[in-house]
Design a protein around this motif. Structure first.
Motif, short mmCIF file in Angstrom:
data_model
loop_
_atom_site.label_atom_id
_atom_site.label_comp_id
_atom_site.label_asym_id
_atom_site.label_seq_id
_atom_site.Cartn_x
_atom_site.Cartn_y
_atom_site.Cartn_z
N UNK A 73 0.72 -1.64 0.13
CA UNK A 73 0.58 -0.29 0.21
C UNK A 73 0.59 0.99 0.31
N UNK A 74 1.82 1.51 0.73
CA UNK A 74 2.75 2.62 0.48
C UNK A 74 3.55 2.49 -0.82
N UNK A 75 4.10 1.47 -1.45
CA UNK A 75 4.10 2.07 -2.48
C UNK A 75 3.28 2.64 -3.59
N UNK A 76 2.39 2.49 -3.20
CA UNK A 76 1.14 3.10 -4.41
C UNK A 76 1.02 4.30 -4.15
N UNK A 77 1.45 4.73 -2.55
CA UNK A 77 0.85 5.76 -1.57
C UNK A 77 2.17 7.01 -2.29
N UNK A 78 2.95 6.08 -2.41
CA UNK A 78 4.86 7.78 -2.83
C UNK A 78 4.80 7.76 -4.14
N UNK A 79 4.71 6.40 -4.82
CA UNK A 79 4.41 6.66 -6.19
C UNK A 79 3.35 7.17 -6.86
N UNK A 80 2.37 7.31 -6.15
CA UNK A 80 1.20 7.31 -7.20
C UNK A 80 0.48 6.84 -8.62
N UNK A 81 2.09 6.39 -9.38
CA UNK A 81 1.31 5.67 -10.90
C UNK A 81 2.09 4.79 -10.85
N UNK A 82 1.20 2.97 -12.08
CA UNK A 82 2.39 2.13 -12.46
C UNK A 82 2.24 2.20 -13.30
N UNK A 83 3.14 1.66 -14.12
CA UNK A 83 2.43 1.42 -16.02
C UNK A 83 2.31 0.08 -15.98
N UNK A 84 1.16 -0.30 -17.22
CA UNK A 84 0.24 -0.99 -17.23
C UNK A 84 -0.66 -1.83 -15.89
N UNK A 85 -1.12 -1.27 -15.62
CA UNK A 85 -1.55 -1.32 -14.47
C UNK A 85 -2.98 -2.80 -14.66
N UNK A 86 -3.26 -2.87 -15.40
CA UNK A 86 -4.26 -3.78 -15.74
C UNK A 86 -3.36 -5.17 -15.70
N UNK A 87 -2.32 -5.25 -16.33
CA UNK A 87 -1.32 -5.78 -16.04
C UNK A 87 -0.62 -6.52 -15.21
N UNK A 88 -0.02 -5.62 -14.27
CA UNK A 88 0.42 -5.54 -13.17
C UNK A 88 -0.57 -6.46 -12.10
N UNK A 89 -1.95 -5.71 -12.08
CA UNK A 89 -2.85 -5.93 -11.56
C UNK A 89 -2.41 -7.55 -11.09
N UNK A 90 -2.86 -8.18 -12.74
CA UNK A 90 -3.03 -9.57 -12.55
C UNK A 90 -2.05 -10.68 -12.30
N UNK A 91 -0.92 -9.49 -12.19
CA UNK A 91 0.67 -9.91 -12.21
C UNK A 91 0.56 -9.97 -10.47
N UNK A 92 0.13 -9.43 -9.94
CA UNK A 92 0.40 -9.09 -8.12
C UNK A 92 -0.85 -10.68 -7.99
N UNK A 93 -1.63 -10.27 -8.81
CA UNK A 93 -2.95 -11.39 -7.65
C UNK A 93 -2.53 -13.21 -8.40
N UNK A 94 -1.81 -13.24 -9.55
CA UNK A 94 -1.38 -14.13 -9.56
C UNK A 94 -0.34 -14.19 -8.34
N UNK A 95 1.01 -13.47 -7.99
CA UNK A 95 2.00 -14.32 -7.41
C UNK A 95 1.33 -14.55 -5.89
N UNK A 96 -0.21 -13.62 -5.44
CA UNK A 96 -0.34 -13.85 -4.40
C UNK A 96 -1.31 -15.23 -3.90
N UNK A 97 -1.53 -15.59 -5.37
CA UNK A 97 -2.70 -17.33 -5.27
C UNK A 97 -1.39 -17.61 -5.03
N UNK A 98 0.28 -17.93 -6.04
CA UNK A 98 1.12 -18.80 -5.98
C UNK A 98 1.70 -18.90 -4.37
N UNK A 99 1.85 -17.83 -3.72
CA UNK A 99 2.36 -17.85 -2.65
C UNK A 99 0.91 -18.49 -1.46
N UNK A 100 -0.08 -18.20 -1.73
CA UNK A 100 -0.80 -18.63 -0.60
C UNK A 100 -1.52 -20.37 -1.01
#
Length: 422
Positions: free
Chosen positions: A289-316
């Protein structure tokens, strides 16, 4: 023509970054203090119930607040769209403050009884059903679209920090003065948020992320609710994002709550091991959450969202396969980090794309998934782990949650989604 085609995003640039905007900071301080008060309240409620009844009755008291919150959450979304969300937040926070302080006074005069605690929990849950959708509808009205991601990250960070601060404050209050003092501390913390909320200025809705469509009329609440559900279903971006988030929450909430307790017992890591794992998850989520609060923007937000979602599923899915505690803690940190980024991106994209006239109902549907549907998996996860052990259940739940990744990637609007640049 689809529902979202009837309005166009306005590229309004903010002259003040969100972390330097006094209006945003007042709202953030009020929200954080209120959430800390919530955390102290739940400690007070749980310990007071434990002093008054057995384990089954403690569960009944804690569930008493969750039931009306889940049942009325969607109606709360209609109210957030029909009325001023800031006034709803002020009113609901004031009622929660008076309720908790009244409970403190009642428990100080007489010993806590189950019927008093159930009544407090029920009323608190009803008011929370108004508070939560209104909070979700407010950020686009206090900032500009280019700062919305940063504000969403700040809000997520406040949630994580309150989860860290609330229980210890409640524990100290309980040790010093018992349930009455703890309820009083919760009420005073919520009271601190009221003058801060009163000082928050609202921006005209037409200058936010989108241009207002014709707002819903004064028809029946049921018709407005169905209209909001149709809006979500037809929206080419919000619909897939809401569905992906719902699958993710349904798949992983049970394993990360009930399942983690049972996994810890299965491995013999003890209470301290459970604390390290949960603390690692919380620290990772706060960092995301702090990362988004500091940088305020990430490129390719939709694909980044899917990537973090996949990483969270693999970890769980894999955390139940590691034999040592330090590895489980490290995976929990990674799960939390990706969950924090995913949650902030998901909320930012939805709030940026949503018509302001529907934002309360959109928020209520998303929160209904978290507080109404996902907790239904708790007994299923517990029963399955008792029958087959932790590892296969964690793997299965992780695989189910990964269906949310497929829903996101199969959607062209999600894959191409971008956040407004700061």
């Amino acid at each position: 023509m689809t529902a979202e085609d009837t309005h166009t995003a306005i590229p309004v640039a903010s002259t003040t970054p969100a972390h330097r905007d006094g209006n945003v900071l007042r709202w953030l301080a009020a929200y954080t203090v209120s959430l800390v008060g919530d955390g102290v309240y739940f400690v007070a409620l749980g310990w007071a119930a434990q002093k008054s009844g057995d384990a089954t009755q403690v569960g009944f008291v804690m569930a008493a607040g969750a039931l009306p919150r889940a049942l009325l959450m969607l109606a709360g979304g209609v109210a957030a769209d029909r009325f001023d969300p800031r006034r709803l937040i002020l009113g609901s926070d004031a009622v929660r403050c008076l309720l908790v302080l009244t409970a403190a006074a009642g428990i100080a005069i007489t010993s806590p009884t189950l019927w008093i605690l159930v009544a407090v929990a029920l009323v608190f849950g009803v008011v929370d059903a108004l508070f939560v959708p209104a909070v979700g509808a407010l950020p686009p009205r206090i900032t500009t679209p280019d700062q919305l991601t940063r504000v969403t990250g700040m809000r997520s960070l406040a949630m994580r920090l309150s989860q860290i601060a609330g229980p210890p404050i409640g524990g100290v209050s309980m040790g010093l003065g018992g349930p009455a003092a703890t309820f009083a501390a919760a009420g005073l913390l919520i009271a601190l948020s009221l003058p801060l909320l009163a000082a928050v200025r609202m921006r005209p809705s037409g200058t936010g992320a989108t241009v207002d469509r014709e707002r819903p009329g004064a028809g029946r609440a049921r018709e407005e609710l169905l209209d909001g559900l149709r809006y979500i279903r037809r929206h080419r971006l919000i619909g897939p994002l809401a569905a992906a988030g719902a699958v993710f929450e349904t798949g992983l909430t049970g394993t990360l709550n009930v399942g983690m307790v049972l996994l810890n017992a299965e491995r013999g890591w003890g209470p301290s091991g459970y604390g390290w794992i949960i603390g690692g998850f919380g620290a990772g989520a706060a960092a995301g959450a702090a990362l988004l609060a500091v940088v305020g923007w990430l490129p390719r937000a939709g694909l980044t969202l899917a990537g973090t979602l996949l990483a969270g599923c693999l970890g769980a899915a894999t955390i139940a396969l590691v034999p040592v505690l330090w590895a489980a803690v490290a995976i929990a940190v990674l799960i939390g980090l990706n969950a924090g980024v995913f949650g902030s991106l998901n909320h930012s994209l939805i709030q940026t794309a949503a018509d302001p006239a529907y934002l309360g109902r959109v928020t209520s549907v998303i929160m209904f998934t978290m507080v109404g549907i996902a907790p239904l998996t708790y007994p299923l996860v517990g029963t399955a782990i008792g029958a087959w052990g932790a590892a296969p259940v964690f793997l299965g739940c992780g695989a189910f949650a990964a269906l949310g990744v497929a829903l996101a990637l199969f959607s062209g609007p999600v894959r191409s989604a971008e956040l407004p640049r700061t």
